[in-house]
Design a protein around this motif. Structure first.
Motif, short mmCIF file in Angstrom:
data_model
loop_
_atom_site.label_atom_id
_atom_site.label_comp_id
_atom_site.label_asym_id
_atom_site.label_seq_id
_atom_site.Cartn_x
_atom_site.Cartn_y
_atom_site.Cartn_z
N TYR A 94 2.68 0.25 7.20
CA TYR A 94 3.73 1.34 6.72
C TYR A 94 4.71 0.59 5.91
O TYR A 94 5.59 0.08 6.40
CB TYR A 94 4.16 2.26 7.86
CG TYR A 94 5.23 3.07 7.51
CD1 TYR A 94 4.59 4.30 6.78
CD2 TYR A 94 6.50 2.92 7.49
CE1 TYR A 94 5.41 5.20 6.52
CE2 TYR A 94 7.26 4.02 7.10
CZ TYR A 94 6.90 5.19 6.51
OH TYR A 94 7.75 6.04 6.13
N GLN B 128 11.99 5.38 9.96
CA GLN B 128 12.46 6.28 11.02
C GLN B 128 13.72 6.40 11.42
O GLN B 128 13.93 5.37 12.56
CB GLN B 128 11.17 6.45 12.28
CG GLN B 128 9.89 6.82 11.91
CD GLN B 128 9.06 6.82 13.01
OE1 GLN B 128 8.55 5.84 13.54
NE2 GLN B 128 8.71 8.06 13.41
N LYS C 127 12.01 10.69 8.72
CA LYS C 127 11.17 9.77 8.20
C LYS C 127 11.45 9.63 6.80
O LYS C 127 11.60 10.48 6.19
CB LYS C 127 9.54 9.90 8.71
CG LYS C 127 9.03 8.66 8.70
CD LYS C 127 7.64 8.80 9.36
CE LYS C 127 6.62 7.80 9.50
NZ LYS C 127 5.26 8.22 9.85
N PRO D 54 1.90 8.66 5.24
CA PRO D 54 0.67 8.14 5.85
C PRO D 54 1.04 6.73 5.67
O PRO D 54 1.59 6.11 4.83
CB PRO D 54 -0.51 8.64 5.22
CG PRO D 54 0.04 9.09 3.82
CD PRO D 54 1.43 9.51 3.98
N GLU E 37 5.31 16.41 4.34
CA GLU E 37 5.25 16.71 5.97
C GLU E 37 4.98 15.40 6.70
O GLU E 37 5.31 15.36 7.99
CB GLU E 37 3.81 17.48 6.45
CG GLU E 37 4.06 19.19 5.74
CD GLU E 37 4.83 19.92 6.67
OE1 GLU E 37 4.98 19.52 7.82
OE2 GLU E 37 5.58 20.58 5.86
N GLU E 38 4.43 14.38 6.17
CA GLU E 38 4.15 13.10 6.95
C GLU E 38 4.06 12.17 5.67
O GLU E 38 3.59 12.34 4.55
CB GLU E 38 2.59 13.14 7.65
CG GLU E 38 2.59 11.92 8.44
CD GLU E 38 3.48 11.71 9.34
OE1 GLU E 38 4.62 10.95 8.76
OE2 GLU E 38 3.46 11.64 10.59
N VAL F 92 10.69 13.10 5.09
CA VAL F 92 10.12 14.01 6.23
C VAL F 92 11.28 14.51 6.87
O VAL F 92 12.10 13.78 7.50
CB VAL F 92 9.29 13.22 7.26
CG1 VAL F 92 8.80 14.20 8.23
CG2 VAL F 92 7.96 12.75 6.53
#
Ligand SMILES: [Zn+2]
Length: 458
Positions: A446, A117, A381, A439, A436-437, A397
């Motif tokens: 991660y 991020q 991200k 996971p 969108e994300e 993202v």
């Protein structure tokens, strides 16, 4: 020449007042734990009182939890404060920075993001001076004396993109007696050259990205080569696993000093010569390790690392979730220093990418490229995946304001593709996926760079 370098260095330290800070830290490392706690409480109180006066974000928050009453800070309420994270910093950036910035010396710092991020924060020049001083202390732990020959296995995108570094950077390396080997250019041919450079230069100290040191050592092992043994090796940027440590120590026949830091909060913890864990730089940062319910983790118990760096008045980060997990040893170090020990730091899961020719590209290249060089805030991200030698997928993202990233940022994406192909083979395809994300993996970790292929043997 060494004498000249040392005189110059002493003059520089004195002119910036760094000698005094280093002397203070040198003394504080031996203080009893109660004295360290007292210093931390004083510095925390001062930071919180400042934040209450100058940072709108904290004014509201402190009032809600009753942290500041009638102008006094109640540290007992500190653990009631909600945690700060990267999305909150992005959302409240202007309210987190000091309203008194005009009277302070400060600078922006953009990070590729220790958890994929990207983030921009403001650093206070006062904290930067303390960071420089604590690095001197760590150098002392590693027996590094200014003027010693050093070698860095470190990334340089300027060298990669433009063929050479600016003159000022080269002058600094000359004055600090440092040789740089570009960690972003680790093809088999280059690694062979690096072995020769190390063997002819015989540096006293080597510092490098954990992944790159490890991959370089695997290459040396696989090729049956011998490499000069330095006095110390500092591993930085990335988790050093026991396997990686063993390989590096075996190949270089010397001890590794691990370190823990990030671009947003630098120099957080270092290993000393006793090698029993990483000493948190307690006079410069308040470190908590928390359970998922927010209570304090016990020694030996894995928890989330939450940090409050002192002296960063320009943009105080109070109870900041850095995105890593850690464990307190709960034991004193045999070296006698009282700064508390982290047994390990984990959570940053990254992997090197492998070329068909046996070359290696470290995760730091992608993190820096995507998060810093090509991002001015539109990427929230990211994750870079090496599916095969011929295909890399970049998952992005984007910021809410971006509706058509492929169109709006076509040039940036094209540049990103070119710069990935620059370090991988030219026939490698680069795909983008706007999602969108992203996971976490099944294991709960991660991966922000992940390679799905196995390393080619050298
Ligand atoms: Zn120690």
């Amino acid at each position: 020449m060494i004498a000249f370098r040392r005189v110059l260095h002493a003059f520089y330290k004195k002119s910036k007042g760094l000698s005094l800070l280093t002397a203070e830290l040198r003394r504080q490392q031996w203080l009893p734990p109660e004295s360290i706690q007292e210093i931390q409480e004083q510095r925390l109180t001062h930071l919180l009182a400042y934040a209450a006066d100058y940072c709108p974000y904290y004014q509201d928050l402190f009032f809600q939890v009753g942290l500041v009453r009638d102008g006094s800070v109640c540290l007992e309420r500190f653990s009631d404060l909600p945690l700060l994270d990267k999305p909150l910093i992005r959302e409240h950036f202007d309210r987190l920075k000091s309203t008194d910035l005009a009277s302070r010396r400060w600078f922006f710092k953009t990070t590729g993001g220790s958890t994929g991020q990207p983030l921009k924060v403001i650093h206070d020049a006062e904290r930067a001076r303390w960071i420089e001083a604590v690095r001197d202390i760590h150098n002392e732990w590693c027996s590094i004396v200014f003027g010693d020959s050093k070698l860095r296995l470190w990334g340089s995108e300027r060298d990669l993109f433009f063929g050479r570094e600016p003159a000022l950077v080269r002058l600094n390396r000359y004055l600090t007696n440092t040789t740089w080997l570009n960690a972003f250019r680790m093809t088999p041919e280059r690694m062979r050259e690096y072995v020769d450079i190390i063997n002819s230069g015989r540096p006293r100290h080597i510092k490098g990205y954990a992944h790159c040191l490890f991959e370089f050592c695997r290459y040396v092992s696989d090729m049956g080569l011998n490499v000069h043994s330095p006095t110390s090796i500092i591993s930085a940027a990335g988790t050093l696993t026991p396997l990686m440590r063993k390989e590096i120590e075996t190949v270089f026949q010397t001890k590794v000093f691990d370190s823990y830091g990030s671009r947003e909060i630098q120099a957080m913890a270092f290993e000393c010569e006793a090698h029993q864990g990483l000493h948190v730089t307690a006079p410069l940062v308040y470190c908590e390790i928390l359970r998922p319910d927010g209570t304090t983790a016990q020694p030996g118990e894995l928890g989330e690392i939450v940090l409050t760096p002192f002296f960063n008045y320009a943009m105080p980060l109070v109870r900041y979730r850095i995105g890593d997990m850690g464990i307190w040893t709960g034991k004193p170090c045999s070296c006698g220093r009282s700064w508390p020990l982290l047994a390990e730091v984990s959570g940053r899961v990254t992997e090197c990418f492998y070329r068909k020719d046996g070359g290696v590209v470290p995760p730091e290249y992608f993190i820096h490229l995507v998060g810093v060089v090509l991002n001015d805030g539109w990427i929230e991200k990211f994750q870079v995946i090496q599916n095969s030698h011929d295909l890399i997928t970049v998952k992005l993202v984007c910021d809410d304001t971006v509706s058509n990233p492929a169109g709006e940022y076509a040039n940036r994406l094209s540049e990103l593709r070119d710069k990935i192909k620059l370090v991988m083979e030219s026939d490698c395809s680069v795909d983008f996926a706007f999602v969108e994300e992203i996971p976490e993996s099944v294991s709960g970790k991660y991966f922000y760079t992940q390679s799905l292929i196995t390393r080619a043997s050298a």
